[in-house]
Design a protein around this motif. Structure first.
Motif, PDB file in Angstrom:
ATOM      1  N   ALA A 134       0.841  -1.202   0.000  1.00  0.00           N
ATOM      2  CA  ALA A 134       0.000   0.000   0.000  1.00  0.00           C
ATOM      3  C   ALA A 134       0.872   1.246   0.000  1.00  0.00           C
ATOM      4  O   ALA A 134       2.078   1.199   0.262  1.00  0.00           O
ATOM      5  CB  ALA A 134      -0.916   0.013   1.225  1.00  0.00           C
ATOM      6  N   PRO A 139      -3.240   5.005   2.331  1.00  0.00           N
ATOM      7  CA  PRO A 139      -3.647   3.763   1.661  1.00  0.00           C
ATOM      8  C   PRO A 139      -5.050   3.887   1.073  1.00  0.00           C
ATOM      9  O   PRO A 139      -5.928   4.520   1.651  1.00  0.00           O
ATOM     10  CB  PRO A 139      -3.604   2.734   2.795  1.00  0.00           C
ATOM     11  CG  PRO A 139      -2.697   3.324   3.827  1.00  0.00           C
ATOM     12  CD  PRO A 139      -2.893   4.799   3.737  1.00  0.00           C
ATOM     13  N   GLU A 143      -5.603  -2.546  -0.448  1.00  0.00           N
ATOM     14  CA  GLU A 143      -4.712  -3.514   0.181  1.00  0.00           C
ATOM     15  C   GLU A 143      -5.477  -4.592   0.930  1.00  0.00           C
ATOM     16  O   GLU A 143      -5.008  -5.718   1.070  1.00  0.00           O
ATOM     17  CB  GLU A 143      -3.724  -2.810   1.123  1.00  0.00           C
ATOM     18  CG  GLU A 143      -4.342  -2.146   2.336  1.00  0.00           C
ATOM     19  CD  GLU A 143      -4.815  -0.717   2.086  1.00  0.00           C
ATOM     20  OE1 GLU A 143      -5.111  -0.027   3.069  1.00  0.00           O
ATOM     21  OE2 GLU A 143      -4.877  -0.314   0.902  1.00  0.00           O
TER      22      GLU A 143
END
Length: 285
Positions: A134, A139, A143
């Protein structure tokens, strides 16, 4: 031979030279030998401190980790025990290149406990692999879709490295090539992961990110899916990682990286698409 193959060959030659030096001293210690006790030692799975990530991380490890005994630990417990040769560690870490002003990518690092740079190879620390999962700063949430597959790939890579120095020294790019003969599947890439639109006849398909992720989560046996990991705000010299993973078996089919710059933005480049397209066409002939 491609760039990945040349890099592997150079690394393997260096590894053989190192082994030869040890042999001259009456002792050969390769990576395979150094991690030969992996399945019998406890792997300490280190929590990141991010509650959202750690909850999913613990869930997926509990469901999927199968190659060694494991236990969860905090970052503080990791720092206190990381020199202990009785443990291996699976650690979320943030990576920062020399060109970056802040960490760009989050990795899962699988490490052998020990003294950094120790003179006895069997008691020295060792990084078995680092897998990008990530952006380090923001992020996207993708992920969590790919985390089960990443955990499976890490385990399979480690088992391969325990039995073969070729696998152990090669890295993920060469490791992925072992399944390239099985490309006769649908290949989905997110439109957001492409640096330019797919051309007709490529044999690949592009869809919205949600549609691609939903198809991967369904675990279709006949589907390969692309995943790109890059910094949210990349700088010149940041790395972009590109991979293609089987939705059904979680095998890693493709793994490469490039430095991000004006001519090479984050995402699958034209050269990546060309290679994926060629693999697909060769498989269906």
């Amino acid at each position: 031979m491609g760039k990945t193959g040349k890099k592997f060959l150079a690394a393997f030659v260096l590894a053989c030279l190192a082994a030869s030096v040890c042999a001259a001293q009456g002792k050969i210690v390769t990576r395979k030998h150094r991690i030969s006790d992996f399945t019998s030692k406890v792997t300490r799975v280190v929590l990141s401190g991010n509650e959202i990530f750690d909850l999913r991380f613990q869930e997926e490890i509990s469901r999927r980790w199968r190659i060694s005994p494991y236990e969860f630990c905090s970052r503080a417990e990791y720092e206190a025990s990381k020199k202990n040769t009785g443990y291996y560690f699976l650690v979320p870490v943030n990576g920062q290149t020399k060109a970056e002003t802040a960490p760009g990518i989050a990795f899962l690092s699988l490490e052998k406990g020990g003294e950094p740079g120790g003179s006895d190879p069997m008691k020295a620390s060792l990084t078995i692999l680092t897998f990008p999962y990530a952006s380090a700063s923001f992020p996207s949430g993708r992920e969590f879709v790919f985390l089960p597959a990443i955990i499976d790939i890490i385990q399979d890579y480690t088992l391969q490295a325990m039995t073969s120095d070729v696998a152990g020294y090669a890295g993920l790019g060469v490791y992925a090539q072992r399944v390239r003969k099985n490309w006769d599947k649908d290949i989905y890439l997110s439109e957001d992961d492409l640096t330019e639109p797919l051309q007709p006849g490529s044999g690949l398909e592009s869809y919205g990110e949600d549609e691609v992720d939903e198809a991967f989560a369904e675990g279709r046996e006949d589907l390969l899916v692309g995943y790109v990991v890059a910094p949210t705000d990349p700088e010149n010299g940041s790395w972009c990682y590109k991979m293609v993973i089987s939705a059904g078996t979680h095998e890693l089919y493709y793994f490469d990286r490039h430095k991000i710059g004006t001519r090479n933005p984050a995402g699958f480049l034209r050269s990546d698409v060309k290679q994926l397209s060629s693999s697909k066409k060769s498989a269906v002939r």
